[in-house]
Enzyme design. Sequence first.
Site, PDB file in Angstrom:
ATOM      1  CD  GLU A 135     -27.768 -12.722   2.802  1.00  0.00           C
ATOM      2  OE1 GLU A 135     -28.462 -11.842   3.034  1.00  0.00           O
ATOM      3  OE2 GLU A 135     -27.892 -13.981   2.400  1.00  0.00           O
TER       4      GLU A 135
HETATM    5  C1  ACM Z   1     -28.396 -12.938  -1.648  1.00  0.00           C
HETATM    6  O1  ACM Z   1     -29.534 -12.574  -1.966  1.00  0.00           O
HETATM    7  N1  ACM Z   1     -27.892 -13.263  -0.672  1.00  0.00           N
HETATM    8  C2  ACM Z   1     -27.534 -13.416  -2.919  1.00  0.00           C
END
Ligand code: ACM
Length: 548
Positions: free
Chosen positions: A343
């Site tokens: 992310e």
């Molecule tokens: C995640 O759930 N961003 C690894």
Amino acid sequence: MRRRIRTTFSTVGIIGAGLMGAVLALGGCTAAPENGDAVTGIIPAPVEFDLTDGAPFTITTETRIIANGDAARVAETFAAQARIATGFDLPVVADAVAASDIVLVIDADAGTGEEAYTLETGADGVRIAAPAAAGLFWGTQTLRQLLPAEIERTDASTPPTGGWVAPAASVADAPRFAYRGSMLDVARHFLPVEDVLDHIDRIALLKLNVLHLHLTDDQGWRLAIDAWPELTGIGASTSTGGDGGGFYTKDDYRRIVEYAAERFVTVVPEIDLPGHTNAALSAYPELNCDGIAPKPYEGIEVGFSSLCASPERAEATDRFLADVMTEVAEMTPGPWLHVGGDESLATSEADYLDLVRRITAAGAATGKTVIGWHEMGASHELPAGTVGQYWDFTTPRDRSAELTTSFVEQGGSVVLSPADVAYLDMKYPDDPDGPLGGKVGQLWADGPTTLEEAYAWEPTSIVPGLAEADILGVEAPVWTETIATAAELEFMVFPRIAAIAEIAWSPIPDGGAARDASDFHVRLASLGTHLDALGISYRKVDGVPWVE
Ligand code: ACM
């Protein structure tokens, strides 16, 4: 007569008189409870579990634990708890064997691999044999489940009515996957050391052998780094929701690592980079492209922070990476170093690839094998053996499958954590407002997640192109944006973690058939008696014949 119960064919559960109807429905496994529990069963299901008609084994005041060398270490760990629960001396000795004894022996012929073991219980005593100490330890965890649940008690005031009896049985067992993990997000909410130690005991009961600590995120940096003291000086002062901060000193971390190692659990530290870094950026302006430290963050958004890839910040960023990786690796005896990679939505693609190259190189320079979330598979310059951790759904979306197989194409392997079945912070069903006043648990990963969903997936059927040999293992993460206390954590983790542990350890049924959820429910009821004795408040999901 022996009743052979192979995991691949049938139930391992034995149910007492009150639940006999349910037993008959499960295929005629009609043994009376032989250990005083209303239910007896093993999770994760052993590869082979034979109940014999022989007389059971009983721990008495005469019982000794016979063990030498490495086996004695394992014996002491088992004895320490058993002494508390029974009030007996249970000395660990290297001596001739009597029928009241528990014998732990290293035996190269007792199975294949360091974690394999055999276990025999009966009137002649208990014999656990394994090629290595790890297997002996898992054998003692099976014995723990064969004994009455009172074996988990923290005092000897309530012995079981029928005595410390284990049914006559024969087990031959070994894990399917080498990496069987539980992940705690101690960054969104900090978890004190004692609570982490309790968690280690509980996952060891389920033969999970990895504790992945998500140590850093936007909301907090939880591990002291000498060369960069403000990471915790400033970066550990906050958490999600304004619930205060906290961090592990190096001694705290070493204590966790040592406690885990005594239970054959390897700690995998995660430093999440280059995104999820607001806490670090708030502590050190020189890590920010604009040279200005952002405010500490207590919300639950993701994808807004990033290390800086620009040449002006290269010296500070690379020094930070080298110092952090080196200090974390020095404190971590296990082979893995998790460097995040998920992310990074505030990092351009070019910067992401540049930073991932530098981050993974710094990780690999410590001699550890790097692990990263599956997004890191966008890089084609990953160090040898880098492990990808898949966290998309059981049906891959966007590029997640391709990003994951990229690790294998580069010579690495994969850990599977499909969020819609393995993320333990997803709400349970029939509880849309949350089990603890509506504030605990999330829904974004196709939640709520049932126990059956957590149990019904098959690792080789998630990412097309991944073969059994490409899969290092399976892990159940628990993210703590909404989970602030150990009690809330326990409630979300149990019982679904038992489903993940079984997927990680137990073989798939012959012919690739689905696992038998009703058989699992019966054994889970047995595990529930142990969780009750441990004082764990867990979600008593529908469909399981819990013992009240
Ligand atoms: C995640 O759930 N961003 C690894």
